[in-house]
Design a protein around this motif. Structure first.
Motif, PDB file in Angstrom:
ATOM      1  N   CYS A   1      16.045   1.942  -6.592  1.00 24.76           N
ATOM      2  CA  CYS A   1      16.886   1.225  -5.650  1.00 24.76           C
ATOM      3  C   CYS A   1      17.964   2.139  -5.093  1.00 24.76           C
ATOM      4  O   CYS A   1      18.335   3.153  -5.690  1.00 24.76           O
ATOM      5  N   LEU A   2      18.464   1.749  -3.939  1.00 18.38           N
ATOM      6  CA  LEU A   2      19.593   2.407  -3.297  1.00 18.38           C
ATOM      7  C   LEU A   2      20.537   1.313  -2.832  1.00 18.38           C
ATOM      8  O   LEU A   2      20.121   0.383  -2.142  1.00 18.38           O
ATOM      9  N   THR A   3      21.804   1.389  -3.236  1.00 12.39           N
ATOM     10  CA  THR A   3      22.765   0.365  -2.851  1.00 12.39           C
ATOM     11  C   THR A   3      24.164   0.960  -2.757  1.00 12.39           C
ATOM     12  O   THR A   3      24.488   1.920  -3.459  1.00 12.39           O
ATOM     13  N   ASN A   4      24.969   0.377  -1.884  1.00 18.50           N
ATOM     14  CA  ASN A   4      26.388   0.739  -1.841  1.00 18.50           C
ATOM     15  C   ASN A   4      27.183  -0.116  -2.818  1.00 18.50           C
ATOM     16  O   ASN A   4      28.388   0.082  -2.977  1.00 18.50           O
ATOM     17  N   GLY A   5      26.518  -1.055  -3.475  1.00 17.53           N
ATOM     18  CA  GLY A   5      27.154  -1.901  -4.475  1.00 17.53           C
ATOM     19  C   GLY A   5      27.185  -1.218  -5.830  1.00 17.53           C
ATOM     20  O   GLY A   5      27.064   0.003  -5.943  1.00 17.53           O
ATOM     21  N   SER A   6      27.321  -2.034  -6.864  1.00 19.73           N
ATOM     22  CA  SER A   6      27.462  -1.487  -8.212  1.00 19.73           C
ATOM     23  C   SER A   6      26.208  -1.719  -9.042  1.00 19.73           C
ATOM     24  O   SER A   6      25.351  -2.548  -8.703  1.00 19.73           O
ATOM     25  N   ILE A   7      26.116  -0.976 -10.158  1.00 17.57           N
ATOM     26  CA  ILE A   7      25.057  -1.158 -11.144  1.00 17.57           C
ATOM     27  C   ILE A   7      25.708  -1.267 -12.518  1.00 17.57           C
ATOM     28  O   ILE A   7      26.859  -0.878 -12.710  1.00 17.57           O
ATOM     29  N   ARG A   8      24.961  -1.822 -13.479  1.00 22.13           N
ATOM     30  CA  ARG A   8      25.483  -1.970 -14.840  1.00 22.13           C
ATOM     31  C   ARG A   8      24.336  -1.869 -15.849  1.00 22.13           C
ATOM     32  O   ARG A   8      23.203  -1.583 -15.466  1.00 22.13           O
ATOM     33  N   ASP A   9      24.631  -2.111 -17.117  1.00 28.05           N
ATOM     34  CA  ASP A   9      23.611  -2.073 -18.184  1.00 28.05           C
ATOM     35  C   ASP A   9      22.941  -0.703 -18.290  1.00 28.05           C
ATOM     36  O   ASP A   9      21.719  -0.608 -18.480  1.00 28.05           O
ATOM     37  N   LEU A  10      23.687   0.368 -18.189  1.00 27.28           N
ATOM     38  CA  LEU A  10      23.086   1.696 -18.129  1.00 27.28           C
ATOM     39  C   LEU A  10      22.177   2.005 -19.317  1.00 27.28           C
ATOM     40  O   LEU A  10      21.196   2.738 -19.171  1.00 27.28           O
ATOM     41  N   ASP A  11      22.483   1.479 -20.480  1.00 31.99           N
ATOM     42  CA  ASP A  11      21.682   1.776 -21.663  1.00 31.99           C
ATOM     43  C   ASP A  11      20.470   0.856 -21.811  1.00 31.99           C
ATOM     44  O   ASP A  11      19.689   1.008 -22.755  1.00 31.99           O
ATOM     45  N   MET A  12      20.319  -0.102 -20.890  1.00 30.78           N
ATOM     46  CA  MET A  12      19.235  -1.082 -21.011  1.00 30.78           C
ATOM     47  C   MET A  12      18.359  -1.148 -19.767  1.00 30.78           C
ATOM     48  O   MET A  12      17.532  -2.049 -19.628  1.00 30.78           O
ATOM     49  N   LEU A  13      18.521  -0.204 -18.860  1.00 31.41           N
ATOM     50  CA  LEU A  13      17.741  -0.208 -17.628  1.00 31.41           C
ATOM     51  C   LEU A  13      16.286   0.133 -17.896  1.00 31.41           C
ATOM     52  O   LEU A  13      15.960   0.808 -18.874  1.00 31.41           O
ATOM     53  N   ASP A  22       0.857  -1.181   0.000  1.00 29.16           N
ATOM     54  CA  ASP A  22       0.000   0.000   0.000  1.00 29.16           C
ATOM     55  C   ASP A  22       0.896   1.235   0.000  1.00 29.16           C
ATOM     56  O   ASP A  22       1.133   1.863   1.017  1.00 29.16           O
ATOM     57  N   GLY A  23       1.424   1.553  -1.161  1.00 31.91           N
ATOM     58  CA  GLY A  23       2.336   2.677  -1.283  1.00 31.91           C
ATOM     59  C   GLY A  23       3.578   2.289  -2.058  1.00 31.91           C
ATOM     60  O   GLY A  23       3.865   1.100  -2.241  1.00 31.91           O
ATOM     61  N   PRO A  24       4.331   3.259  -2.541  1.00 33.23           N
ATOM     62  CA  PRO A  24       5.530   2.982  -3.339  1.00 33.23           C
ATOM     63  C   PRO A  24       6.640   2.348  -2.502  1.00 33.23           C
ATOM     64  O   PRO A  24       6.706   2.552  -1.282  1.00 33.23           O
ATOM     65  N   THR A  25       7.486   1.575  -3.158  1.00 32.74           N
ATOM     66  CA  THR A  25       8.593   0.929  -2.457  1.00 32.74           C
ATOM     67  C   THR A  25       9.916   1.232  -3.148  1.00 32.74           C
ATOM     68  O   THR A  25       9.969   1.475  -4.350  1.00 32.74           O
ATOM     69  N   ILE A  26      10.982   1.203  -2.345  1.00 37.38           N
ATOM     70  CA  ILE A  26      12.346   1.355  -2.823  1.00 37.38           C
ATOM     71  C   ILE A  26      13.165   0.187  -2.310  1.00 37.38           C
ATOM     72  O   ILE A  26      13.108  -0.147  -1.124  1.00 37.38           O
ATOM     73  N   ALA A  27      13.915  -0.450  -3.188  1.00 37.05           N
ATOM     74  CA  ALA A  27      14.818  -1.524  -2.772  1.00 37.05           C
ATOM     75  C   ALA A  27      16.086  -0.913  -2.187  1.00 37.05           C
ATOM     76  O   ALA A  27      16.694  -0.042  -2.805  1.00 37.05           O
ATOM     77  N   VAL A  28      16.457  -1.361  -1.009  1.00 37.75           N
ATOM     78  CA  VAL A  28      17.676  -0.872  -0.357  1.00 37.75           C
ATOM     79  C   VAL A  28      18.550  -2.086  -0.057  1.00 37.75           C
ATOM     80  O   VAL A  28      18.222  -2.891   0.817  1.00 37.75           O
ATOM     81  N   LEU A  29      19.636  -2.221  -0.809  1.00 36.73           N
ATOM     82  CA  LEU A  29      20.493  -3.402  -0.717  1.00 36.73           C
ATOM     83  C   LEU A  29      21.891  -3.033  -0.241  1.00 36.73           C
ATOM     84  O   LEU A  29      22.558  -2.198  -0.852  1.00 36.73           O
ATOM     85  N   GLU A  30      22.314  -3.674   0.833  1.00 34.68           N
ATOM     86  CA  GLU A  30      23.668  -3.485   1.336  1.00 34.68           C
ATOM     87  C   GLU A  30      24.582  -4.576   0.800  1.00 34.68           C
ATOM     88  O   GLU A  30      24.341  -5.768   1.029  1.00 34.68           O
TER      89      GLU A  30
END
Length: 235
Positions: free
Chosen positions: A126-138, A90-98
């Motif tokens: 999402c919010l993470t201290n890790g990494s992300i990839r696939d910037l052109d395909m997100l 019931d409301g928006p969610t954000i993934a927070v991954l450590e």
């Protein structure tokens, strides 16, 4: 997991201002400056130009340098349980991954596939201290705020869900309300969301005389002092 209910109007208003403004408004409400409750390390924003995101935290910890030690069926069940956190909210969610590796970001949990999955389940980012990839395909419009960029997912796997996490210097409890944009993220404490519109208005009105004076021809320190005095009378 209990969480306060937010109206669509309030969500839209809070998403119309940037995260630094939310930080300033929280200081107005609390009557003090703060040194915690917000990210304290730089973030990489996948989509710097999109509006801020607002949502309730759904948390997990991950690792990537070594494979999971869990039996494959158990590891799969944990991953499915992680995704179920985003259903029926019931409301928006954000993934927070450590990312709990000694050097976070070796393997990216976030890329084309997971951004699409989470967006499909109703998460806004999402919010993470890790990494992300696939910037052109997100997934379009799904904001990712991370500690770094990286090319590989390595051995990334979920190690725990629905637990307190620490991400980019910010401690997050499951269910915390988070406002985030390209600057980083801040936690909106319980009961504060409804007080923010009035506090944002105060912030804007206090800044107005200073900005007007600074942008006008013939600006001087004396005019700055006068503008400060005018701002101090605004409550």
């Amino acid at each position: 997991m209990t969480q306060e209910k937010l109206t669509a109007k309030l969500i839209a208003l809070l998403r119309s201002v940037d995260t630094p403004t939310i930080c300033n408004a929280l200081e107005i409400i609390e009557g003090r400056r703060a040194s915690d409750g917000f990210t304290r390390s730089p973030v990489v924003a996948a989509f710097p130009a999109i509006p801020p995101i607002l949502g309730f935290a759904r948390t997990a910890t991950i690792r990537a340098t070594t494979p999971s030690m869990l039996p494959s069926k158990v590891a799969k069940a944990l991953r499915i349980a992680y995704y179920r956190q985003f259903e029926g909210n019931d409301g928006p969610t954000i993934a927070v991954l450590e990312d709990t590796d000694d050097k976070p970001g070796i393997g990216a949990f976030w890329g084309e596939v997971n951004s699409a999955i989470h967006k499909g389940l109703g998460a806004v980012g999402c919010l993470t201290n890790g990494s992300i990839r696939d910037l052109d395909m997100l997934a379009p419009g799904f904001q990712l705020l991370a500690g770094s960029l990286g090319p590989s997912h390595a051995h990334v796997h979920v190690t725990a869900i629905n637990v307190p996490v620490s991400v980019l210097g910010m401690r997050v409890q499951p269910g915390d309300l988070i406002h985030a944009d390209k600057h980083g993220a801040v936690i909106i404490p319980p009961g504060m969301a409804r007080k923010l519109p009035a506090a944002i208005d105060v912030c804007n009105r206090q800044e107005a005389p200073i900005l007007t004076a600074a942008r006008a021809p013939g600006f001087s320190v004396d005019k700055l002092v006068a503008a400060w005095g005018e701002a101090d009378d605004i409550h």
